[in-house]
Design an enzyme around this catalytic site. Structure first.
Site, short mmCIF file in Angstrom:
data_model
loop_
_atom_site.label_atom_id
_atom_site.label_comp_id
_atom_site.label_asym_id
_atom_site.label_seq_id
_atom_site.Cartn_x
_atom_site.Cartn_y
_atom_site.Cartn_z
N TYR A 63 0.79 -1.13 0.02
CA TYR A 63 -0.10 -0.10 0.09
C TYR A 63 0.81 1.11 0.13
O TYR A 63 1.62 1.52 1.04
CB TYR A 63 -0.79 0.07 1.24
CG TYR A 63 -1.70 1.07 1.67
CD1 TYR A 63 -3.32 0.87 1.23
CD2 TYR A 63 -1.37 2.46 1.67
CE1 TYR A 63 -3.91 2.07 1.59
CE2 TYR A 63 -1.96 3.44 1.71
CZ TYR A 63 -3.48 3.52 1.86
OH TYR A 63 -4.10 4.50 1.92
N TYR A 127 1.87 5.65 6.58
CA TYR A 127 2.54 4.66 5.52
C TYR A 127 4.01 4.43 6.20
O TYR A 127 4.11 3.33 6.07
CB TYR A 127 2.73 5.61 4.25
CG TYR A 127 3.85 5.07 3.19
CD1 TYR A 127 3.34 3.85 2.56
CD2 TYR A 127 5.11 5.35 3.18
CE1 TYR A 127 4.28 3.36 1.79
CE2 TYR A 127 5.94 4.83 2.40
CZ TYR A 127 5.65 3.85 1.55
OH TYR A 127 6.34 3.00 0.73
N LYS A 131 5.04 0.67 7.12
CA LYS A 131 6.32 -0.21 6.49
C LYS A 131 7.20 -0.61 7.59
O LYS A 131 7.91 -1.93 7.20
CB LYS A 131 6.97 0.92 5.24
CG LYS A 131 6.05 1.16 4.06
CD LYS A 131 5.81 -0.31 3.09
CE LYS A 131 7.01 -0.71 2.46
NZ LYS A 131 6.52 -1.86 1.72
N1 LIG Z 1 7.10 3.25 -5.37
C1 LIG Z 1 7.70 4.01 -4.90
O1 LIG Z 1 8.01 5.29 -5.10
C2 LIG Z 1 8.56 3.22 -3.56
C3 LIG Z 1 9.28 3.80 -2.58
C4 LIG Z 1 9.94 3.19 -1.44
C5 LIG Z 1 9.88 1.81 -1.44
N2 LIG Z 1 8.84 1.19 -2.28
C6 LIG Z 1 8.44 -0.21 -1.89
O2 LIG Z 1 8.71 -0.97 -2.96
C7 LIG Z 1 8.15 -2.18 -3.25
C8 LIG Z 1 7.57 -2.16 -4.83
O3 LIG Z 1 6.86 -0.82 -4.86
P1 LIG Z 1 6.06 -0.70 -6.37
O4 LIG Z 1 6.72 0.96 -6.82
O5 LIG Z 1 6.39 -1.55 -7.28
O6 LIG Z 1 4.72 -0.22 -6.18
P2 LIG Z 1 3.50 -0.10 -6.96
O7 LIG Z 1 3.74 0.04 -8.40
O8 LIG Z 1 2.51 0.78 -6.21
O9 LIG Z 1 2.80 -1.70 -6.91
C9 LIG Z 1 2.15 -2.23 -5.60
C10 LIG Z 1 1.40 -3.43 -6.13
O10 LIG Z 1 0.91 -4.13 -4.83
C11 LIG Z 1 -0.43 -4.28 -4.99
N3 LIG Z 1 -1.29 -4.26 -3.80
C12 LIG Z 1 -1.45 -3.45 -3.16
N4 LIG Z 1 -2.46 -3.67 -1.75
C13 LIG Z 1 -2.25 -5.14 -1.98
C14 LIG Z 1 -2.82 -6.03 -1.44
N5 LIG Z 1 -3.55 -6.10 -0.50
N6 LIG Z 1 -2.99 -7.41 -1.93
C15 LIG Z 1 -2.24 -7.69 -3.05
N7 LIG Z 1 -1.41 -6.72 -3.93
C16 LIG Z 1 -1.59 -5.60 -3.38
C17 LIG Z 1 -1.06 -2.95 -5.89
O11 LIG Z 1 -2.11 -3.16 -6.49
P3 LIG Z 1 -3.18 -2.13 -6.70
O12 LIG Z 1 -2.55 -1.15 -7.89
O13 LIG Z 1 -4.31 -2.66 -7.17
O14 LIG Z 1 -3.29 -1.23 -5.63
C18 LIG Z 1 0.31 -2.77 -6.67
O15 LIG Z 1 0.02 -3.73 -8.03
C19 LIG Z 1 6.98 -1.85 -2.30
O16 LIG Z 1 7.13 -2.69 -1.10
C20 LIG Z 1 6.94 -0.47 -1.97
O17 LIG Z 1 6.32 -0.19 -0.66
C21 LIG Z 1 8.21 1.85 -3.31
#
Ligand SMILES: NC(=O)c1ccc[n+]([C@@H]2O[C@H](COP(=O)([O-])OP(=O)(O)OC[C@H]3O[C@@H](n4cnc5c(N)ncnc54)[C@H](OP(=O)(O)O)[C@@H]3O)[C@@H](O)[C@H]2O)c1
Length: 295
Positions: A63, A127, A131
């Site tokens: 999330y 958030y 995390k």
């Molecule tokens: N994006 C950033 O800037 C960022 C920064 C620091 C760390 N991170 C970490 O890096 C990792 C990868 O991030 P990312 O950028 O790939 O994120 P993302 O593009 O937002 O993808 C997250 C995915 O998780 C899915 N999701 C959310 N809630 C869920 C649930 N309850 N069950 C199953 N799937 C669920 C979302 O689906 P929906 O789209 O349907 O919600 C989305 O497909 C995560 O751990 C994130 O916290 C990301």
């Protein structure tokens, strides 16, 4: 025997790249997006892991709505903390290696130097707390999970995901005639999803566990990052610097959270690519995907 991995969060920017990278290295991949499996459903998670019987489980689901989490902290906590607890318990039960991702937002940004893995976290919002709790649950239930903190993730899949990423937002705004204001007093380490995926698989294949920082080596203000994106995309919208006093958000954000990759590199993992190169690759992938769609 072919090695097997289960990936949760297949629909996200990183999930897409993880599937691609594990498959490229001849792993058997079973992956779930949110529609096929919601990680907050404990029994479905346990069933998926026990039926697949993998060597490795990777959780890329999260999330990530930093501001909305201030209105709905329970939703953030359910996905980022309690679901991770259950994933860790299921991995312990099945004796499977667990890989999980966290964020630079576990820090308050006050250090004034790159953060290392032994620095004390101090999250500033719902958030970030959720995390950090996810990290703690993974480490509480498993003796040696692999937990990777990253930052400002951008990957080509962000073109199509509901949440997108900063590049997509900037390129969308650039199509309008409105001036674009971006904060100059917040510094990030935008990190390329394909680079995270390949280094994750390197760590897994070397059976390296523990807590690792993995972000672009280059801290940059969001304003300078926007400037770089526009320059490399050859567009010139009206871009103005602003600051956190003028640009208020619901969540408090750490001002400066560069992550040191020193531990990662000391473990023999390739350095992260320079940001300019990553943005160039992203734009090329984007162009390719757009041309593919319209043909
Ligand atoms: N994006 C950033 O800037 C960022 C920064 C620091 C760390 N991170 C970490 O890096 C990792 C990868 O991030 P990312 O950028 O790939 O994120 P993302 O593009 O937002 O993808 C997250 C995915 O998780 C899915 N999701 C959310 N809630 C869920 C649930 N309850 N069950 C199953 N799937 C669920 C979302 O689906 P929906 O789209 O349907 O919600 C989305 O497909 C995560 O751990 C994130 O916290 C990301």
């Amino acid at each position: 025997m072919q090695r097997k991995v289960v990936i949760f969060g297949r629909g996200g920017q990183l999930g897409v790249e993880l599937c691609r990278e594990f498959e490229r290295r001849q792993w058997s991949v079973q992956a779930f997006d949110r529609q096929s499996l919601d990680i907050t459903d404990d029994s479905l998670v346990e069933q998926a892991i026990s039926e697949a019987d993998p060597q490795v489980v990777v959780n890329a689901a999260a999330y990530n709505h930093v501001d909305i989490a201030e209105r709905e902290p329970e939703a953030a906590y359910r996905t980022n903390a309690l679901a991770v607890r259950n994933l860790a318990m299921a991995c312990r039960q099945a004796d499977v290696q667990f890989v999980h991702y966290s964020t630079d937002y576990v820090f308050d940004g006050a250090k004034g130097a790159p953060y290392v893995e032994t620095d004390m976290p101090h999250p500033l919002g719902a958030y970030a707390v959720s995390k950090l709790a996810g990290e703690l649950y993974a480490e509480a239930y498993l003796s040696s999970p692999l937990v990777i903190r990253t930052a400002g993730v951008f990957g080509p899949a962000g073109m199509f995901t509901p949440r997108g990423n900063f590049l997509e937002l900037m390129l969308r705004l650039a199509k309008t005639t409105n001036p674009i204001r971006v904060v100059e007093d917040h510094v990030a380490s935008p990190t390329y999803a394909p680079a995270i995926a390949s280094r994750t698989v390197d760590l897994v294949e070397k059976n390296i566990r523990g807590l690792f920082h993995m972000a672009a080596g280059q801290p940059i203000s969001w304003y300078d990052y926007a400037k770089m994106i526009f320059e490399l995309a050859s567009v010139s919208p009206m871009l103005h610097p602003t600051d956190e006093r003028e640009y208020r958000t619901a969540a408090r954000r750490p001002k400066c959270t560069p992550l040191s990759n020193a531990k990662l590199e000391a473990a023999g993992i390739a350095p992260m690519p320079p940001l300019r190169e990553a943005v160039r690759d992203y734009l090329a992938a984007r162009e390719h995907a757009t041309a593919h769609r319209s043909s």
